[in-house]
Design an enzyme around this catalytic site. Structure first.
Site, PDB file in Angstrom:
ATOM      1  N   SER A   1       0.800  -1.421  -0.188  1.00 12.57           N
ATOM      2  CA  SER A   1      -0.044  -0.102   0.076  1.00 12.57           C
ATOM      3  C   SER A   1       0.924   1.281  -0.006  1.00 12.57           C
ATOM      4  O   SER A   1       1.632   1.448  -1.023  1.00 12.57           O
ATOM      5  CB  SER A   1      -0.999  -0.150   1.198  1.00 12.57           C
ATOM      6  OG  SER A   1      -1.934   0.744   1.087  1.00 12.57           O
TER       7      SER A   1
ATOM      8  N   ASP B   1      -9.728  -4.198  -5.248  1.00 10.99           N
ATOM      9  CA  ASP B   1      -9.104  -3.224  -4.181  1.00 10.99           C
ATOM     10  C   ASP B   1      -9.818  -1.949  -4.553  1.00 10.99           C
ATOM     11  O   ASP B   1      -9.576  -1.398  -5.746  1.00 10.99           O
ATOM     12  CB  ASP B   1      -7.601  -3.168  -4.353  1.00 10.99           C
ATOM     13  CG  ASP B   1      -6.776  -2.539  -3.349  1.00 10.99           C
ATOM     14  OD1 ASP B   1      -7.473  -1.660  -2.598  1.00 10.99           O
ATOM     15  OD2 ASP B   1      -5.574  -2.606  -3.370  1.00 10.99           O
TER      16      ASP B   1
ATOM     17  N   HIS C   1      -8.200  -5.019  -0.767  1.00 15.21           N
ATOM     18  CA  HIS C   1      -6.808  -4.450  -0.316  1.00 15.21           C
ATOM     19  C   HIS C   1      -5.831  -5.212   0.452  1.00 15.21           C
ATOM     20  O   HIS C   1      -4.753  -5.085   0.456  1.00 15.21           O
ATOM     21  CB  HIS C   1      -7.123  -3.240   0.235  1.00 15.21           C
ATOM     22  CG  HIS C   1      -6.009  -2.244   0.434  1.00 15.21           C
ATOM     23  ND1 HIS C   1      -5.206  -1.729  -0.728  1.00 15.21           N
ATOM     24  CD2 HIS C   1      -5.005  -1.629   1.691  1.00 15.21           C
ATOM     25  CE1 HIS C   1      -4.254  -0.824  -0.262  1.00 15.21           C
ATOM     26  NE2 HIS C   1      -4.118  -0.755   0.931  1.00 15.21           N
TER      27      HIS C   1
END
Length: 532
Positions: free
Chosen positions: A380, A466, A504
């Site tokens: 991320s 995501d 995610h």
């Protein structure tokens, strides 16, 4: 969402925008959070059990796009807490659950930059705030007059000590905080006129994470705490606040695991501007700094999120193969307090990337890592870190894994129509309004800065669904790498793996998650020559 008590079904638009449902003391009403139909504002609604949801009453609405809201009940179940928060500013309102149709009362009206949290403690309120110190102080005030003018000091800290939160009970209070870069807990006795002297909960370890566990009862005489480290599986203890004695209640079982075979320690690396960066190091006990070890360096460095020690069974497979696992606690995270975070955000964001590169170089110079056997990994915002670090110093790394990587950051932050962008301007800056922010982001965003030189093996992993970092970001980055870098792809491939399920956080199922980790570790180990 089903109302468990009555069996009725609430409006489908009720979402998990906050902490969930809160009941009134008489059980007649339930409060919930949702967004308006256009997703422009957060709302708190009151539902009367047995009545149509079309009659629900709007209690609170947050129209500022920088803010989100959440609700919770106080530990004694007397008060509804409504939290309205941006990245830098907080406002909390209280509603008496004995008078559920009344109006919420704001603790302290929002002031830009004033970040505070509250905990109801009987007839008083505890406040963790940054009004007088960047790393926050603890104060208390009478519940009848909870505003800032009534805040009385309880606890401050040393430089770099970050007070995070507080849990109040009838006879004592537990303060969660960071001290020396580690998450820990301090206790204070409740007195008639305030609180007693603080005392630390002792932990016999150099690297650890200590947190307050599940303690729902305000009248509790003990405190549940959770202890974990890189080599200590999650352990739950019952702590006696009066004596400090800790009784083990439960610990995660890891068949065949012998912690004496491994070591964990903390190093400090001086960054190029003189900042001292903490580094956690985990290794097999017989591994020494001889200049020949494969090393995996992990990092994150954003949102004041601390990359704290945690146990991972999957990591043991790396350690058993002689890999040294290092965590670079770079600026932008919260390990050393709010100032550590501030030095790695907005225009200071490049410090995050240079810290990581400097830590990597130090591990090689100190002979923990062989120069040609260094891997890096982050996800991320940590994937952004991977992309920026490899653009700056591709020669340092043999393989880089970027998970759900935020690698097209400038394009995303330039688009306020995306659901997360506006709230993110307090983290990255607003390049639409500030040319300096645009220039800084343009200079570090990975997709914009791929160079025509040899790169390491790249593994980019993402998920089709995501909603935080859209699949297009790593897809564009991977294509830019394949079009630009001069590496021999037979020796150093650029790999792109997209999970067709999950989001995610990747796969949610245990076995699917293990397969995902196994694949990622296999790529890293193969590139490092440590697969056997």
């Amino acid at each position: 969402m089903r109302d468990i008590a009555s069996g009725e079904v609430l409006d489908d638009a009720v979402t998990g925008a906050g902490t969930g449902l809160v009941w009134s003391l008489d059980g007649r009403y339930v409060f919930y959070t949702r967004r308006d139909d256009a997703w422009r504002s957060f709302q708190v609604w009151r539902h009367e059990v047995g009545r149509p949801t079309g009659e629900d009453v709007l209690v609170f609405q947050e129209d500022d796009a920088l803010f989100s809201i959440g609700i919770d009940a106080s530990r004694d179940d007397r008060w509804l807490e409504i939290w309205s928060e941006s990245r830098t500013t907080t406002e909390v309102a209280l509603l008496d659950l004995a008078d559920p149709t009344g109006a919420p009362r704001v603790v302290e009206p929002r002031t830009p930059g004033l970040d505070y949290g509250i905990e109801v403690d009987g007839d008083r309120i505890l406040v963790v705030h940054n009004a007088s110190r960047v790393d926050f102080d603890l104060a208390w005030a009478p519940l009848a007059t909870p505003g800032r003018e009534s805040w009385r000091p309880v606890l401050s800290g040393e430089d770099g000590d970050r007070i995070l939160g507080v849990s109040a009970f009838e006879t004592f209070t537990a303060v969660t905080m960071r001290h020396g870069g580690l998450a820990t807990v301090r206790l204070l006795d409740r007195t008639d006129d305030g609180y007693g002297e603080p005392r630390d909960v002792p932990v016999d370890s150099e690297v650890y994470t200590l947190a307050v566990g599940s303690n729902p009862e305000y009248a509790s005489e003990g405190l549940q705490v959770v202890l974990v480290s890189y080599l200590t599986p999650r352990a739950v203890y019952d702590l006696d606040p009066a004596t400090g004695e800790m009784t083990l209640l439960q610990q995660r079982e890891v068949p065949g695991y012998d912690p004496s075979r491994y070591r964990e320690e903390r190093l400090w690396v001086e960054a190029r501007d003189g900042a001292k960066v903490p580094v956690s190091l985990v290794r097999r006990a017989d591994v020494r700094p001889d200049g020949g070890n494969p090393v995996l360096v992990s990092g994150y460095g954003a949102y004041e999120i601390s990359n704290d020690p945690y146990f991972s069974a999957a990591r043991l497979s790396l350690l058993d193969r002689g890999v040294v696992y290092a965590v670079a606690h770079v600026r932008g995270g919260g390990e050393l307090g709010r100032a550590w975070y501030d030095q790695g955000k907005l225009l200071a964001k490049p410090n995050t990337f240079t810290d990581f590169v400097d830590v990597t170089r130090a591990l090689v110079e100190q002979k923990w890592a062989a120069p040609d056997r260094v891997a890096a990994e982050g996800g991320s915002a940590g994937g952004l870190l991977m992309g920026a670090a490899v653009n700056e110093a591709p020669e340092l790394y043999r393989v880089v894994h970027a998970a759900v990587p935020f690698v097209d950051a400038l394009t995303t932050i330039l688009n306020p129509d995306l659901p997360l962008t506006v709230g993110e301007w307090e983290e990255w800056g607003n390049p639409l309004e500030d040319p300096e922010v645009y220039a800084v982001m343009k200079a570090y965003t990975p997709y914009e800065n791929v160079r025509a030189v040899d790169y390491p093996t790249i593994l980019a992993t993402t998920s089709l669904h995501d909603t935080r970092v859209f699949v297009a970001e790593p897809a564009k980055w991977v294509q830019a790498l394949r079009d630009t870098v001069t590496s021999d792809f037979a020796e150093r491939p650029v790999l792109f793996k997209v999970e067709m399920g999950g989001g995610h956080g990747g796969h949610s199922g245990r076995y699917d998650s293990w397969r995902q980790h196994a694949f990622e570790n296999a790529v890293i180990l193969d590139a490092l020559g440590a697969a056997e």
